[in-house]
Design a protein around this motif. Structure first.
Motif, PDB file in Angstrom:
ATOM      1  N   LYS A 150       0.830  -1.188  -0.054  1.00  0.00           N
ATOM      2  CA  LYS A 150       0.121  -0.249  -0.057  1.00  0.00           C
ATOM      3  C   LYS A 150       0.907   1.245   0.026  1.00  0.00           C
ATOM      4  CE  LYS A 150      -3.953   1.827   2.518  1.00  0.00           C
ATOM      5  NZ  LYS A 150      -4.943   1.582   3.465  1.00  0.00           N
ATOM      6  N   ASP A 152       1.381   5.571  -1.416  1.00  0.00           N
ATOM      7  CA  ASP A 152       0.687   6.546  -2.178  1.00  0.00           C
ATOM      8  C   ASP A 152       1.412   6.782  -3.715  1.00  0.00           C
ATOM      9  OD1 ASP A 152       0.377   9.387  -3.236  1.00  0.00           O
ATOM     10  OD2 ASP A 152      -0.021  10.172  -1.359  1.00  0.00           O
ATOM     11  N   THR A 154       1.313   9.143  -6.074  1.00  0.00           N
ATOM     12  CA  THR A 154       1.265  10.333  -6.599  1.00  0.00           C
ATOM     13  C   THR A 154       2.388  10.506  -7.758  1.00  0.00           C
ATOM     14  OG1 THR A 154       0.097  11.466  -4.806  1.00  0.00           O
ATOM     15  CG2 THR A 154       1.262  12.808  -6.318  1.00  0.00           C
ATOM     16  N   SER A 161      -5.100  13.542 -12.933  1.00  0.00           N
ATOM     17  CA  SER A 161      -5.826  12.840 -12.277  1.00  0.00           C
ATOM     18  C   SER A 161      -6.721  13.521 -11.294  1.00  0.00           C
ATOM     19  CB  SER A 161      -4.775  11.807 -11.289  1.00  0.00           C
ATOM     20  OG  SER A 161      -5.603  11.234 -10.416  1.00  0.00           O
ATOM     21  N   LYS A 163      -8.731  11.756  -8.873  1.00  0.00           N
ATOM     22  CA  LYS A 163      -9.122  11.119  -7.582  1.00  0.00           C
ATOM     23  C   LYS A 163      -8.662  11.787  -6.435  1.00  0.00           C
ATOM     24  CE  LYS A 163     -10.208   7.407 -10.089  1.00  0.00           C
ATOM     25  NZ  LYS A 163     -11.542   7.196 -10.082  1.00  0.00           N
ATOM     26  N   THR A 164      -9.508  11.566  -5.476  1.00  0.00           N
ATOM     27  CA  THR A 164      -9.040  12.400  -4.135  1.00  0.00           C
ATOM     28  C   THR A 164      -8.016  11.893  -3.442  1.00  0.00           C
ATOM     29  OG1 THR A 164     -10.778  11.176  -2.935  1.00  0.00           O
ATOM     30  CG2 THR A 164     -11.672  13.023  -3.795  1.00  0.00           C
ATOM     31  N   THR A 165      -7.435  10.613  -3.579  1.00  0.00           N
ATOM     32  CA  THR A 165      -6.460  10.027  -3.004  1.00  0.00           C
ATOM     33  C   THR A 165      -5.713   9.307  -4.037  1.00  0.00           C
ATOM     34  OG1 THR A 165      -5.767   8.337  -1.341  1.00  0.00           O
ATOM     35  CG2 THR A 165      -8.005   7.903  -2.210  1.00  0.00           C
ATOM     36  N   HIS A 166      -4.245   9.125  -4.007  1.00  0.00           N
ATOM     37  CA  HIS A 166      -3.695   8.632  -4.645  1.00  0.00           C
ATOM     38  C   HIS A 166      -3.151   7.226  -4.077  1.00  0.00           C
ATOM     39  CE1 HIS A 166      -2.658  12.249  -7.472  1.00  0.00           C
ATOM     40  NE2 HIS A 166      -3.854  11.665  -7.619  1.00  0.00           N
ATOM     41  N   VAL A 167      -3.481   6.741  -2.932  1.00  0.00           N
ATOM     42  CA  VAL A 167      -3.278   5.679  -2.331  1.00  0.00           C
ATOM     43  C   VAL A 167      -3.969   4.378  -2.837  1.00  0.00           C
ATOM     44  CG1 VAL A 167      -3.332   4.343  -0.226  1.00  0.00           C
ATOM     45  CG2 VAL A 167      -2.914   6.840  -0.004  1.00  0.00           C
ATOM     46  N   ARG A 168      -3.152   3.336  -3.358  1.00  0.00           N
ATOM     47  CA  ARG A 168      -3.652   2.230  -3.880  1.00  0.00           C
ATOM     48  C   ARG A 168      -2.693   1.021  -3.355  1.00  0.00           C
ATOM     49  NH1 ARG A 168      -6.676   5.364  -4.972  1.00  0.00           N
ATOM     50  NH2 ARG A 168      -7.661   5.773  -7.037  1.00  0.00           N
ATOM     51  N   ARG A 223       6.540  11.346  -3.960  1.00  0.00           N
ATOM     52  CA  ARG A 223       5.116  11.768  -4.402  1.00  0.00           C
ATOM     53  C   ARG A 223       5.025  12.967  -5.199  1.00  0.00           C
ATOM     54  NH1 ARG A 223       2.221  11.078   1.756  1.00  0.00           N
ATOM     55  NH2 ARG A 223       2.982   9.124   2.175  1.00  0.00           N
TER      56      ARG A 223
END
Length: 246
Positions: A150, A152, A154, A161, A163-168, A223
């Motif tokens: 997991k 970020d 970015t 992009s 998306k509100t979060t770049h955590v995947r 990031r």
């Protein structure tokens, strides 16, 4: 209303991506038109995710609701007879009304194909990036291992992009080598706009010796998109698989 799910394959070479857009000529446009011809219905279609212009899919998943009485085991044959040769319905099934191809997807796998032979394979030119340079494969493998888990992402997301979060979470990341070909596989719970292509572009810098595996890890942690490499060309990318709990 019945909720029909389909697995489809397509060659994205001539299309402006999967999702319908004002410029037209998308995979979704062609599928919707085929359904209209078959059933007379204007349906709303959901896909597991978008693919950009020139990107292919070995197995994309869609769903739509219909009043048509066509037996589920006849949908693939009926639609394939109305689709161009570069789009194929692989299978169809009926799913519960609440099923949503995007929200219910648990894992997606992308493959980026690279042809490292000197002159390139003419029969794979639409599906692999021709990159006839010596590459430091072991260093590339060490670098790609850094994306597992997991994070970020970015640094590996387009500045476009939304998306509100770049955590995947990346569940698997590997490189396979066979006969002058490299296949880069990434499996995750979701991906950002251009994420796989930017990772590949940065990996190629590692392969050329411009960056080390440690540099790659540092870029992930900064990031900062400007720290990463270029966005690899679209035609080497393929949506390989989409998995659900069933």
């Amino acid at each position: 209303m019945r909720n029909i799910r389909m697995a489809i394959s397509y060659d994205g070479t001539t299309y402006y991506g999967f999702q319908t857009q004002p410029i037209g000529n998308t995979v979704q446009d062609v599928l919707l038109q085929a359904i209209r011809v078959l059933t007379g219905e204007h349906v709303d279609m959901t896909a597991s995710g978008r693919t950009d212009a020139g990107v292919h899919a070995r197995r994309q998943v869609i769903n739509f609701k219909t009043s048509s009485p066509i037996p589920v085991d006849r949908w693939a044959l009926a639609l394939n007879s109305r689709l161009p040769d570069d789009i194929v319905v692989l299978q169809a099934d009926e799913v519960p009304p609440h099923f949503h191809a995007s929200y219910f997807a648990k894992r997606k796998t992308y493959r980026y194909g690279i042809d490292t032979s000197k002159f390139g394979n003419v029969f794979e030119r639409k599906y692999r990036l021709h990159y006839p340079m010596p590459l430091l494969l072991e260093e590339m493998k060490a670098a790609i291992a850094c994306v597992k888990g997991k994070h970020d992402f970015t640094s590996f997301a387009s500045k476009r992009s939304t998306k509100t979060t770049h955590v995947r979470t990346i569940l698997d990341a590997r490189i396979e080598e066979t006969d002058g070909k490299l296949d880069i596989f990434l499996t995750g719970d979701g991906f950002l706009y251009n994420m796989v292509r930017i990772i590949v572009g940065t990996l190629l810098w590692v392969g050329e010796g411009k960056l080390s595996a440690a540099d790659f890890k540092r870029i992930l942690e900064t990031r900062d998109r400007s720290a990463a490499g270029p966005t690899a060309m679209a035609h080497g990318l393929m949506l390989w698989d989409v998995e659900y709990d069933d």
